[in-house]
Structure formats: structure tokens, C-alpha cells
Design an enzyme around this catalytic site. Structure first.
Site, PDB file in Angstrom:
ATOM      1  CG  ASP A   1     -21.267  51.096 120.570  1.00 41.37           C
ATOM      2  OD1 ASP A   1     -20.640  50.465 119.710  1.00 41.37           O
ATOM      3  OD2 ASP A   1     -20.724  51.829 121.406  1.00 41.37           O
TER       4      ASP A   1
ATOM      5  CD  GLU B   1     -18.006  59.873 119.492  1.00 45.91           C
ATOM      6  OE1 GLU B   1     -18.451  60.772 120.247  1.00 45.91           O
ATOM      7  OE2 GLU B   1     -17.924  58.686 119.838  1.00 45.91           O
TER       8      GLU B   1
END
Ligand code: 9WN
Length: 408
Positions: free
Chosen positions: A161, A381
Site C-alpha cells: 500500500d 506481519e
């Protein structure tokens, strides 16, 4: 190693929702498109049944035009749990599921092929093949320019992103005036996520695309090497699948070769692939690790592959530690902020697959770093590529799934 695998499976079990897996219980409480592909790859190693269900659940929400939405919303999860939720996207798949209207890198055919290899079930393959073909057809019909490259219309479509590659085109996007509440920063430190200004632009772009009926690209239209590589890897996997099913593999192989040539012609330079702005035709030079992922492509010319490997070693410290998402020598590098430097296991896994045939020694080093990362940090993550300190959410599904695959 057995302990790592056991812990990874425990994460996947905890994130299982009965028919699909959430990327993370609190931060991402729905089904995400490319996450499910990576999760299926790992699940194939211990529960092929769940791997198949994962992909079938996602493709169950495929649109009539072939698009596979980047989020399939779980109706049992309250609207407030994730932003932007169903009320923002305002769309339903033919199945009735509320979904988003954008896509993510199409790594699903690759996943389906690996699931089949782990558990040769022709019924699964026969069922998923036409859906995978329709996914590719949507991309060709809706997203391909005259130069043969696919365009993404939102940074969320890249899966990376806030990659520094998007800084220039995003700067031209008018931030939304809509008032909204970010939910991500309830779960993860704001300094490890995109900025508020990034979010105001993401929301503006998504709303503008939505308001065209999810048809017209707006201010952001870029050709991304990772997304295009995923598309080509899908054609290569579809050729294998077609051969098993008695369908014609040749058109898939030809498509993969032609698209690879287009990528080399338009996105390659200085030992790395770079994204390109589809509106201006200008390269979006950045140190993004997306530029190394074309090593996955079987017909990449040897000289290009060798140059990418040299860049991986010299700029991305390949062999010295986990792959950073952005080259540490790039001015935008930030070792803890999301896609601007931290190491992510899915990128390392893609590079590992790409190196196996060409440089098994380096592939081994990447695999060893994946395992070292999860041993040290758990299934975070992302991690700081220098210290291996974990960042983002904990118990992240694809970190667990891909570690299981690497260990198999
Ligand atoms: C937006 C689920 C997804 C990943 C993406 C990652 C992140 C979402 C977000 O989480 O994006 O799609 O809310 O930040 O960037 O790659 O698929 O894990």
C-alpha cells in the site's frame, strides 16, 4: 523446526473462520484476496481440505465480470471493526456477499497449482480453472493498455500500500474531505502504518473509483512489476493446470511469454524493474523489492535475471539477512513503517521461488532467513530487516502459512 511448524499451524487454526482464514483476528477481520492465496499454499501442506475451501470461498465472491475482490466481508463482523467496510464500498457479488470493488495481485492460479501438487484432486482443479481464467480475462479486458501491461488503479491493489513507488502519483491525488475513523491504528502503532495523509488519499481514490461503478481509473493508474509478474505467473500455472485437465496449455504459455517481453521492454532498467505511471508514461523509480519479483518468470532473459540477482545481493543484502521491502540505500527506506522497508514473508517467499532454479544457493539463504525470522519474531506481519524486531500485528496468517510451506 517441528516446533515452528506446530506454532504456525496453531496460528492458522486460530485464524480459521470455518470456511476461510482471516489475515489477523483484530486488524483484518475479513477475507483478503492475496492473503488467501498465500494461506492456501501453506495449508496445502497440512490440510489440503482447508486450502481448497480457502480458494473456493474467495472465488465464491467473484464478480460477473471475472474480478476477484480484494476483500470479502464477513457479515458477522460489525461495520466498525474495519475501515473501509461494506457501507463504504456499497457493492455485492452475485453470491450476495458484500465485497470491495478493487483487486489484488493475482497469485491465485499459482496457489491453486501448488495446492493440486500437494494433493492431486482433479475435481478441485476442474472447478477452479474456469474461475481462474475469468480472473485473468477481467484483467486483460479492464486493465490492459496498448503496451501489453496491466494497470492498477489504487495502491491497495498493489498489496504494498504505502510503497515509496507510489509517492509521486499519490501526491497528485486530492485527499478526501470525508470524515472517517481509521481502525488500523487501534491495533498497531501509527508509526508502523501509512500516514493519515496517505489514508485520506486512499479513501478519495477508492470513492472516486466506486462512483464510476468500479469502471474508470482515476488519478492513480500505474503499472506495477509485482502485479504484472503475478499475472504472468498465473498464466504459467494455468498452462500446467490446462495440461492436466486436457485443455490447451499453449495460449497460456504464449500469453506468459508475450507479457514477460512487454515487462522487460517497458519496466526494466538499472538492474531492477520499476513501476510506471500509466498517465504520464514516466518510470516511478524507487527501491521497492517489487522490482525483484520478476525473477519468478520462467522466460526472463538470463542477462536480466543475473542483473536482478546482483541488485538483490548488492542493494537488498541478499544472503546477509531477511529481504527488506525497500532497498536500505533508498532515501525513503524506513525499517519499521509497513511497506517502506520492513521485511515481509510473502515477498521473501516469492523471491525464494524465483531463485530456486537459477540460484539454489541463494534460494536456500532466503528460506533460512524466513525460518530465522519467525523463530526470532514469531509470526509478525513484518519485521525490521536489520534487528528482526517484529512490527505490525501478531499471529499474521501468511507469515505462518508460508513458513509451513518453506519447511515442507
Ligand atoms: C488494505 C491483509 C492486507 C494485505 C495487504 C496489506 C494490508 C489492507 C490494510 O493488509 O492492506 O487492503 O488495511 O492496510 O497491505 O497486502 O493483503 O493482510
Amino acid at each position: 523446526m517441528i516446533a515452528v511448524r506446530r506454532r504456525a499451524v496453531r496460528v492458522l487454526l486460530a485464524n480459521w473462520e470455518g470456511g476461510h482464514t482471516v489475515p489477523s483476528r483484530r486488524l483484518y477481520p475479513h477475507q483478503w484476496s492475496w492473503d488467501s492465496a498465500f494461506i492456501a499454499i501453506g495449508n496445502a501442506r497440512w490440510s489440503p481440505r482447508r486450502a481448497k475451501m480457502e480458494l473456493q470461498a474467495l472465488f465464491g465472491a467473484q464478480w460477473r465480470d471475472g474480478r476477484v475482490p480484494h476483500i470479502v466481508f464477513n457479515p458477522r463482523v460489525p461495520e466498525e471493526a474495519y475501515f473501509p467496510g461494506p457501507r463504504f464500498w456499497r457493492v455485492r457479488a452475485p453470491s450476495g456477499a458484500a465485497t470491495s470493488g478493487i483487486v489484488q495481485p493475482p497469485v491465485h492460479a499459482l496457489a491453486a497449482w501448488r495446492v493440486y501438487r500437494a494433493d492431486p484432486d482433479p475435481v478441485f482443479l476442474r472447478r477452479i480453472y474456469p474461475r481462474l481464467v475469468a480472473q485473468q480475462e477481467f484483467l486483460r479486458a479492464a486493465r490492459r493498455g496498448p503496451d501489453g501491461l496491466l494497470v492498477i488503479v489504487h495502491p491497495w491493489e498493489s498489496g504494498m500500500d504505502n510503497s515509496p513507488a507510489w509517492d509521486v502519483p499519490l501526491a497528485a491525488v486530492e485527499p478526501t474531505r470525508m470524515v472517517f475513523i481509521r481502525r488500523d491504528v487501534d491495533h498497531v502503532a501509527a508509526a508502523e502504518r501509512p500516514t493519515d495523509l496517505d489514508y485520506a488519499r486512499y479513501v478519495a481514490l477508492a470513492a472516486a473509483y466506486r462512483d464510476t461503478g468500479y469502471r474508470e481509473a482515476g488519478a492513480f493508474a500505474v503499472q506495477d512489476p509485482l502485479f504484472n509478474t503475478a499475472y504472468i505467473a498465473a498464466e504459467t500455472a494455468l498452462a500446467e493446470i490446462a495440461a492436466v485437465l486436457g485443455e490447451d496449455p499453449v495460449p497460456h504459455r504464449r500469453e506468459a511469454e508475450e507479457a514477460t517481453a512487454a515487462m522487460v521492454a517497458h519496466l526494466y532498467g538499472d538492474g531492477l524493474f520499476h513501476a510506471r505511471d500509466a498517465h504520464t508514461g514516466k518510470p516511478l523509480a524507487s527501491g521497492s523489492a517489487a522490482g525483484l519479483i520478476p525473477l519468478l518468470l520462467p522466460t526472463l532473459p538470463d542477462a536480466v535475471a543475473d542483473a536482478l540477482i546482483a541488485t538483490a545481493v548488492n542493494r537488498f543484502r541478499l544472503g546477509l539477512g531477511p529481504l527488506p521491502s525497500c532497498a536500505p540505500d533508498a532515501p525513503e527506506f524506513d525499517p519499521t513503517r509497513y511497506w517502506r522497508g520492513p521485511s515481509w514473508i510473502n515477498l521473501a517467499w516469492l523471491l525464494w521461488r524465483g531463485l530456486r532454479r537459477r540460484r539454489p544457493d541463494l534460494a536456500e539463504a532466503v528460506a533460512a532467513d524466513i525460518i530465522r525470522t519467525v523463530q526470532q519474531a514469531g509470526f509478525r506481519e513484518y519485521v525490521d530487516p536489520f534487528t528482526l524486531t517484529g512490527h505490525g500485528c501478531e499471529d499474521f496468517s501468511w507469515s505462518a502459512a508460508l513458513a509451513v510451506d518453506v519447511l515442507a
